[in-house]
Design a protein around this motif. Structure first.
Motif, mmCIF file in Angstrom:
data_model
loop_
_atom_site.group_PDB
_atom_site.id
_atom_site.type_symbol
_atom_site.label_atom_id
_atom_site.label_comp_id
_atom_site.label_asym_id
_atom_site.label_seq_id
_atom_site.Cartn_x
_atom_site.Cartn_y
_atom_site.Cartn_z
ATOM 1 N N ASN A 221 36.538 24.169 37.868
ATOM 2 C CA ASN A 221 36.819 25.311 36.984
ATOM 3 C C ASN A 221 36.009 26.549 37.363
ATOM 4 O O ASN A 221 36.128 27.586 36.704
ATOM 5 N N ASP A 222 35.189 26.432 38.403
ATOM 6 C CA ASP A 222 34.358 27.557 38.828
ATOM 7 C C ASP A 222 35.007 28.308 39.991
ATOM 8 O O ASP A 222 35.824 27.757 40.729
ATOM 9 N N LEU A 223 34.606 29.563 40.139
ATOM 10 C CA LEU A 223 34.975 30.357 41.300
ATOM 11 C C LEU A 223 33.709 30.628 42.111
ATOM 12 O O LEU A 223 32.653 30.932 41.537
ATOM 13 N N VAL A 224 33.835 30.537 43.406
ATOM 14 C CA VAL A 224 32.679 30.713 44.290
ATOM 15 C C VAL A 224 32.961 31.869 45.252
ATOM 16 O O VAL A 224 34.050 31.973 45.818
ATOM 17 N N VAL A 225 31.938 32.737 45.413
ATOM 18 C CA VAL A 225 32.006 33.831 46.384
ATOM 19 C C VAL A 225 30.861 33.653 47.374
ATOM 20 O O VAL A 225 29.694 33.482 46.974
ATOM 21 N N ASN A 226 31.169 33.671 48.644
ATOM 22 C CA ASN A 226 30.147 33.688 49.682
ATOM 23 C C ASN A 226 29.974 35.140 50.139
ATOM 24 O O ASN A 226 30.832 35.679 50.834
ATOM 25 N N GLN A 227 28.846 35.728 49.712
ATOM 26 C CA GLN A 227 28.631 37.157 49.932
ATOM 27 C C GLN A 227 27.654 37.388 51.080
ATOM 28 O O GLN A 227 26.517 36.903 51.070
ATOM 29 N N LYS A 228 28.088 38.143 52.076
ATOM 30 C CA LYS A 228 27.207 38.505 53.181
ATOM 31 C C LYS A 228 26.412 39.751 52.802
ATOM 32 O O LYS A 228 26.981 40.730 52.292
ATOM 33 N N ILE A 229 25.100 39.709 53.040
ATOM 34 C CA ILE A 229 24.256 40.878 52.799
ATOM 35 C C ILE A 229 23.257 40.994 53.960
ATOM 36 O O ILE A 229 22.935 40.010 54.635
ATOM 37 N N SER A 230 22.771 42.184 54.157
ATOM 38 C CA SER A 230 21.784 42.402 55.218
ATOM 39 C C SER A 230 20.402 41.953 54.739
ATOM 40 O O SER A 230 20.160 41.774 53.534
ATOM 41 N N LEU A 231 19.483 41.812 55.679
ATOM 42 C CA LEU A 231 18.113 41.452 55.317
ATOM 43 C C LEU A 231 17.491 42.527 54.434
ATOM 44 O O LEU A 231 16.765 42.218 53.481
ATOM 45 N N LEU A 232 17.792 43.786 54.752
ATOM 46 C CA LEU A 232 17.276 44.888 53.933
ATOM 47 C C LEU A 232 17.763 44.758 52.494
ATOM 48 O O LEU A 232 16.979 44.919 51.544
ATOM 49 N N GLU A 233 19.053 44.467 52.305
ATOM 50 C CA GLU A 233 19.611 44.307 50.954
ATOM 51 C C GLU A 233 19.003 43.102 50.251
ATOM 52 O O GLU A 233 18.765 43.124 49.041
ATOM 53 N N ALA A 234 18.745 42.046 51.015
ATOM 54 C CA ALA A 234 18.139 40.853 50.421
ATOM 55 C C ALA A 234 16.742 41.152 49.899
ATOM 56 O O ALA A 234 16.298 40.586 48.895
ATOM 57 N N LEU A 235 16.050 42.075 50.559
ATOM 58 C CA LEU A 235 14.677 42.384 50.165
ATOM 59 C C LEU A 235 14.587 43.482 49.113
ATOM 60 O O LEU A 235 13.672 43.474 48.272
ATOM 61 N N THR A 236 15.488 44.419 49.150
ATOM 62 C CA THR A 236 15.373 45.603 48.286
ATOM 63 C C THR A 236 16.370 45.638 47.129
ATOM 64 O O THR A 236 16.254 46.486 46.239
ATOM 65 N N GLY A 237 17.348 44.735 47.145
ATOM 66 C CA GLY A 237 18.326 44.702 46.057
ATOM 67 C C GLY A 237 19.677 45.285 46.459
ATOM 68 O O GLY A 237 19.785 46.055 47.424
ATOM 69 N N ILE A 238 20.701 44.907 45.689
ATOM 70 C CA ILE A 238 22.058 45.368 45.983
ATOM 71 C C ILE A 238 22.900 45.274 44.711
ATOM 72 O O ILE A 238 22.648 44.447 43.823
ATOM 73 N N THR A 239 23.888 46.117 44.606
ATOM 74 C CA THR A 239 24.854 46.035 43.508
ATOM 75 C C THR A 239 26.197 45.582 44.080
ATOM 76 O O THR A 239 26.753 46.223 44.973
ATOM 77 N N LEU A 240 26.692 44.447 43.574
ATOM 78 C CA LEU A 240 27.950 43.882 44.055
ATOM 79 C C LEU A 240 29.094 44.298 43.142
ATOM 80 O O LEU A 240 28.939 44.338 41.916
ATOM 81 N N CYS A 241 30.249 44.572 43.714
ATOM 82 C CA CYS A 241 31.442 44.948 42.950
ATOM 83 C C CYS A 241 32.606 44.051 43.352
ATOM 84 O O CYS A 241 32.892 43.915 44.554
ATOM 85 N N PHE A 242 33.244 43.453 42.368
ATOM 86 C CA PHE A 242 34.397 42.587 42.622
ATOM 87 C C PHE A 242 35.553 43.008 41.730
ATOM 88 O O PHE A 242 35.353 43.485 40.606
ATOM 89 N N THR A 243 36.754 42.784 42.220
ATOM 90 C CA THR A 243 37.953 42.877 41.379
ATOM 91 C C THR A 243 38.334 41.464 40.988
ATOM 92 O O THR A 243 38.598 40.625 41.848
ATOM 93 N N THR A 244 38.344 41.186 39.687
ATOM 94 C CA THR A 244 38.617 39.835 39.212
ATOM 95 C C THR A 244 40.092 39.479 39.420
ATOM 96 O O THR A 244 40.918 40.341 39.733
ATOM 97 N N LEU A 245 40.403 38.214 39.221
ATOM 98 C CA LEU A 245 41.778 37.744 39.440
ATOM 99 C C LEU A 245 42.769 38.317 38.441
ATOM 100 O O LEU A 245 43.981 38.277 38.676
ATOM 101 N N ASP A 246 42.268 38.839 37.325
ATOM 102 C CA ASP A 246 43.166 39.496 36.364
ATOM 103 C C ASP A 246 43.038 41.013 36.431
ATOM 104 O O ASP A 246 43.482 41.726 35.523
ATOM 105 N N GLY A 247 42.405 41.536 37.530
ATOM 106 C CA GLY A 247 42.435 42.975 37.789
ATOM 107 C C GLY A 247 41.304 43.788 37.213
ATOM 108 O O GLY A 247 41.308 45.020 37.332
ATOM 109 N N ARG A 248 40.288 43.163 36.615
ATOM 110 C CA ARG A 248 39.154 43.917 36.072
ATOM 111 C C ARG A 248 38.133 44.212 37.180
ATOM 112 O O ARG A 248 38.043 43.485 38.156
ATOM 113 N N ASN A 249 37.358 45.275 36.969
ATOM 114 C CA ASN A 249 36.263 45.592 37.896
ATOM 115 C C ASN A 249 34.975 44.982 37.362
ATOM 116 O O ASN A 249 34.586 45.223 36.211
ATOM 117 N N LEU A 250 34.331 44.185 38.189
ATOM 118 C CA LEU A 250 33.114 43.481 37.786
ATOM 119 C C LEU A 250 31.954 43.987 38.636
ATOM 120 O O LEU A 250 31.985 43.901 39.869
#
Length: 312
Positions: A221-250
């Motif tokens: 019942n879960d959804l899984v995303v494998n997200q690639k990020i750079s080392l810089l983003e891993a250390l300093t933070g990042i904001t992720l944006c997804f479009t859900t399966l019903d069309g919402r912006n997350l």
């Protein structure tokens, strides 16, 4: 002669009582209104014609008058004995078939027999073997399984005609896909397979399969995303944006340092749970940290200054 009762029952003029009964059974099962929900009005008219033809030809007196004088003669003659299924009482009136008697005829002809409707247009019995079920894949997108949808499928199959001979018909099957259905869910259409002599038609089964999605992968019942990020983003933070399966912006801010085994869980953003419509699984984000292929001397020096005092 008017109505040709012999032609309606598909029998010859010298048909025996057993021939009449056999033909009536076959045609009655073919045109019974309960078995023809799509073209019920046509079926009711056919069923009435078949019943009237059997009522006349199975009664010796009516049949003799009909053979001599045709339908008009039968319906103007005074019958000298009571009718089996609603003809006139002796000397009272001419023959008129009462449509209300179709069920009485049906019940009397099938009295004592093990009857049921079968999907191939013929007569089934409890002893009839059933053909093996036929399975087909129903490929669905993850969006369809998330939101639910209605699908129409055109099929061609072999059925038996009123003479018991095979013929091909086209049908439209409707499937109401429920939110949260999983790969492997089966939708069964009883006896919608092909006609095979000596067998009840097979069940037609559609098995749900999931099409691959570009972003999300389903895990129960879960959804899984494998997200690639750079080392810089891993250390300093990042904001992720997804479009859900019903069309919402997350939008999901990741402010902690991302370690290789970190998994961010967003509750209630997974797949709907089909048996619990108000509940959903989780959205799980896993990270693939991309390290730089090389660093120059200045970059290495800057990193040592920035990280030199960090805990090891």
């Amino acid at each position: 002669m008017g109505v040709d009762y012999y032609n309606i029952l598909r029998v010859s003029r010298n048909a025996t009582e057993e021939d009449l009964k056999r033909s009536y059974k076959r045609l009655a099962m073919r045109w019974h209104p309960d078995k023809n929900p799509v073209n019920k009005n046509e079926a009711e008219a056919k069923f009435k014609q078949i019943s009237e033809a059997y009522d006349v030809l199975n009664d010796p007196q009516k049949r003799q008058i009909y053979d001599l004088y045709g339908e008009e003669g039968l319906k103007s003659a005074k019958l000298s004995s009571p009718s089996s299924f609603g003809g006139g009482v002796a000397g009272s009136r001419a023959y008129r078939f009462d449509p209300r008697n179709v069920d009485d005829i049906y019940a009397k002809v099938f009295e004592g027999s093990e009857k049921r409707f079968s999907g191939d247009g013929g007569v089934g019995s409890q002893g009839t073997k059933k053909a093996a079920p036929v399975e087909n894949t129903l490929a669905c997108s993850l969006e369809e399984l998330y939101k639910g949808c209605k699908r129409k499928l055109r099929i061609s199959r072999t059925v038996a005609d009123e003479f018991g001979k095979p013929k091909t018909v086209d049908e439209i099957l409707k499937i109401d896909i429920k939110p949260g259905w999983k790969k492997g869910t089966k939708i069964t259409f009883p006896e919608k397979g092909n006609y095979e002599p000596g067998f009840t038609a097979a069940d037609l089964i559609f098995v749900v399969d999931e099409k691959p999605h570009a972003i999300f992968k389903r895990d129960g019942n879960d959804l899984v995303v494998n997200q690639k990020i750079s080392l810089l983003e891993a250390l300093t933070g990042i904001t992720l944006c997804f479009t859900t399966l019903d069309g919402r912006n997350l939008t999901i801010p990741v402010i902690d340092i991302v370690k290789p085994d970190l998994e961010v869980v967003i509750p209630n953003e997974g797949m709907p749970i089909s048996r619990e419509p108000n509940k959903k699984g989780h959205l799980k984000i896993k990270f693939d940290i991309i390290f730089p292929l090389r660093l120059n001397a200045e970059q290495k020096s800057d990193l040592k200054k920035a990280l030199g005092g960090a805990d090891k």
